[in-house]
Scaffold this active site. Structure first.
Site, PDB file in Angstrom:
ATOM      1  N   GLU A   1       0.571  -0.637  16.439  1.00 24.96           N
ATOM      2  CA  GLU A   1      -0.365   0.534  16.054  1.00 24.96           C
ATOM      3  C   GLU A   1      -1.229   0.736  17.255  1.00 24.96           C
ATOM      4  OE1 GLU A   1      -3.712   1.890  12.954  1.00 24.96           O
ATOM      5  OE2 GLU A   1      -2.387   0.320  12.444  1.00 24.96           O
TER       6      GLU A   1
ATOM      7  N   THR B   1      -5.925   0.959  11.591  1.00 27.63           N
ATOM      8  CA  THR B   1      -6.125   1.383  10.281  1.00 27.63           C
ATOM      9  C   THR B   1      -6.608  -0.049   9.262  1.00 27.63           C
ATOM     10  OG1 THR B   1      -4.037   1.215   9.896  1.00 27.63           O
ATOM     11  CG2 THR B   1      -4.619   3.373  10.415  1.00 27.63           C
TER      12      THR B   1
ATOM     13  N   ASN C   1      -3.162  -7.105   8.709  1.00 28.17           N
ATOM     14  CA  ASN C   1      -4.029  -6.810   7.637  1.00 28.17           C
ATOM     15  C   ASN C   1      -4.234  -8.042   6.617  1.00 28.17           C
ATOM     16  OD1 ASN C   1      -2.650  -6.089   4.567  1.00 28.17           O
ATOM     17  ND2 ASN C   1      -1.304  -5.577   6.448  1.00 28.17           N
TER      18      ASN C   1
ATOM     19  N   CYS D   1       0.915  -1.246  -0.023  1.00 25.58           N
ATOM     20  CA  CYS D   1      -0.039   0.056   0.038  1.00 25.58           C
ATOM     21  C   CYS D   1       0.994   1.202   0.028  1.00 25.58           C
ATOM     22  CB  CYS D   1      -0.899   0.033   1.383  1.00 25.58           C
ATOM     23  SG  CYS D   1       0.040   0.130   2.724  1.00 25.58           S
TER      24      CYS D   1
ATOM     25  N   SER E   1       1.721  -5.319   3.144  1.00 27.84           N
ATOM     26  CA  SER E   1       3.235  -5.667   3.418  1.00 27.84           C
ATOM     27  C   SER E   1       3.871  -6.511   2.710  1.00 27.84           C
ATOM     28  CB  SER E   1       3.531  -5.608   4.786  1.00 27.84           C
ATOM     29  OG  SER E   1       2.808  -6.369   5.494  1.00 27.84           O
TER      30      SER E   1
ATOM     31  N   HIS F   1      -1.606  -5.130  19.357  1.00 32.90           N
ATOM     32  CA  HIS F   1      -0.793  -4.468  17.999  1.00 32.90           C
ATOM     33  C   HIS F   1      -0.234  -3.288  18.185  1.00 32.90           C
ATOM     34  CE1 HIS F   1      -0.413  -3.363  13.872  1.00 32.90           C
ATOM     35  NE2 HIS F   1      -0.576  -4.621  13.494  1.00 32.90           N
TER      36      HIS F   1
ATOM     37  N   CYS G   1      -7.905   2.578   6.541  1.00 36.33           N
ATOM     38  CA  CYS G   1      -7.130   3.309   5.440  1.00 36.33           C
ATOM     39  C   CYS G   1      -7.960   2.995   4.260  1.00 36.33           C
ATOM     40  CB  CYS G   1      -5.799   2.418   5.531  1.00 36.33           C
ATOM     41  SG  CYS G   1      -4.791   2.183   4.102  1.00 36.33           S
TER      42      CYS G   1
ATOM     43  N   CYS H   1       2.960   5.829   9.007  1.00 35.37           N
ATOM     44  CA  CYS H   1       1.943   5.826   7.839  1.00 35.37           C
ATOM     45  C   CYS H   1       1.093   6.989   8.240  1.00 35.37           C
ATOM     46  CB  CYS H   1       0.982   4.371   7.806  1.00 35.37           C
ATOM     47  SG  CYS H   1      -0.352   4.737   6.651  1.00 35.37           S
TER      48      CYS H   1
END
Length: 279
Positions: free
Chosen positions: A124, A161, A219, A12, A261, A122, A189, A94
């Protein structure tokens, strides 16, 4: 055997940006490391290590040189230490992750209790929580956890996201019954939504789905779950070597998608392997 490859498969914008920054930084700085893996792809992390970028797990272990902030972001406390030690910073966070951090901070500053839709362990999610600087944050992964939320005068909702829109929507619906005032920021996202929608469409057509990406990638794991709900013959693989011939018995159409990724060269290897089986 027909192959349907998702147009959205692979890097991405945020991951592409992070890896480009990392490879450029490897040429620029003599001493450089990343705080945690830059992206959740062991194969890409290995290539960066070959360029001299070491993965360091604890910020306390970095005392000189430059540090790359991974695409998932880091905690506010870790950033404070980096500034205190006057380390050079290559910020590969990001932009979508930064937006989630900013919304969570704003909501707490305005007196909202924050509901963060995501996986509590996680990186994030841990980062987003930290930027609220002690504000009230509830991390909920699913509807079951959302049902257990206490009532609050004001609730603000943000999401990791890489969450599915369906999960965010269902949790938001539950939150509407928990508070008189609810603010919702869709911080998923754009690329995640596109990727998930395309995966659903392909899974409806395919006899078998291959989802390619790191086993530690949130993801990619979510993509596999989405495909599995539609097509039970869904397999999550990290590399081409993990594909088994026995999976394809009686299969006429194979769908292939990949996480944000997953590098293109791994996707190409998977497509080539499936193509060879159909000859």
């Amino acid at each position: 055997m027909k192959i349907i490859l998702a147009d959205s498969a692979g890097f991405c914008f945020g991951v592409k940006r992070a890896t480009n920054l990392a490879f450029d930084a490897a040429e620029q700085f003599e001493h450089i490391c990343s705080l945690g893996p830059i992206i959740h792809s062991p194969q890409v992390v290995k290539k960066l290590e070959e360029k001299g970028i070491k993965v360091i797990r604890k910020v306390e272990d970095i005392d000189h040189g430059a540090v790359i902030i991974r695409s998932h972001g880091i905690t506010a406390e870790e950033l404070d230490i980096i500034h205190d030690r006057e380390l050079k910073i290559v910020d590969a966070t990001c932009p979508f992750v930064k937006k989630a951090q900013d919304y969570a901070t704003m909501l707490c500053n305005e007196g909202y209790s924050v509901v963060l839709v995501g996986e509590k362990d996680h990186p994030e999610v841990q980062g987003i929580i930290s930027y609220t600087r002690g504000g009230e944050v509830f991390v909920v992964a699913d509807c079951k956890e959302a049902q257990r939320l206490p009532n609050r005068p004001k609730l603000g909702i943000v999401a990791q996201t890489t969450q599915s829109f369906k999960n965010l929507q269902q949790i938001a619906d539950i939150c509407l019954g928990k508070s008189k005032e609810v603010r919702i920021f869709n911080t998923i996202c754009d690329a995640t939504s596109v990727r998930q929608n395309e995966a659903r469409k392909i899974a409806c057509e395919a006899d078998l789905m291959l989802v390619v990406g790191g086993f530690n990638s949130a993801n990619t794991t979510r993509l596999a779950q989405i495909c599995q709900e539609i097509q039970p013959r869904t397999f999550h693989v990290e590399t081409v070597e993990q594909i088994q011939d026995g999976w394809f018995e009686g299969v006429e159409c194979v769908g292939i998608t990949a996480g944000a990724s997953t590098p293109r060269w791994i996707i190409d290897q998977v497509v080539e392997r499936v193509s060879d089986m159909s000859k």
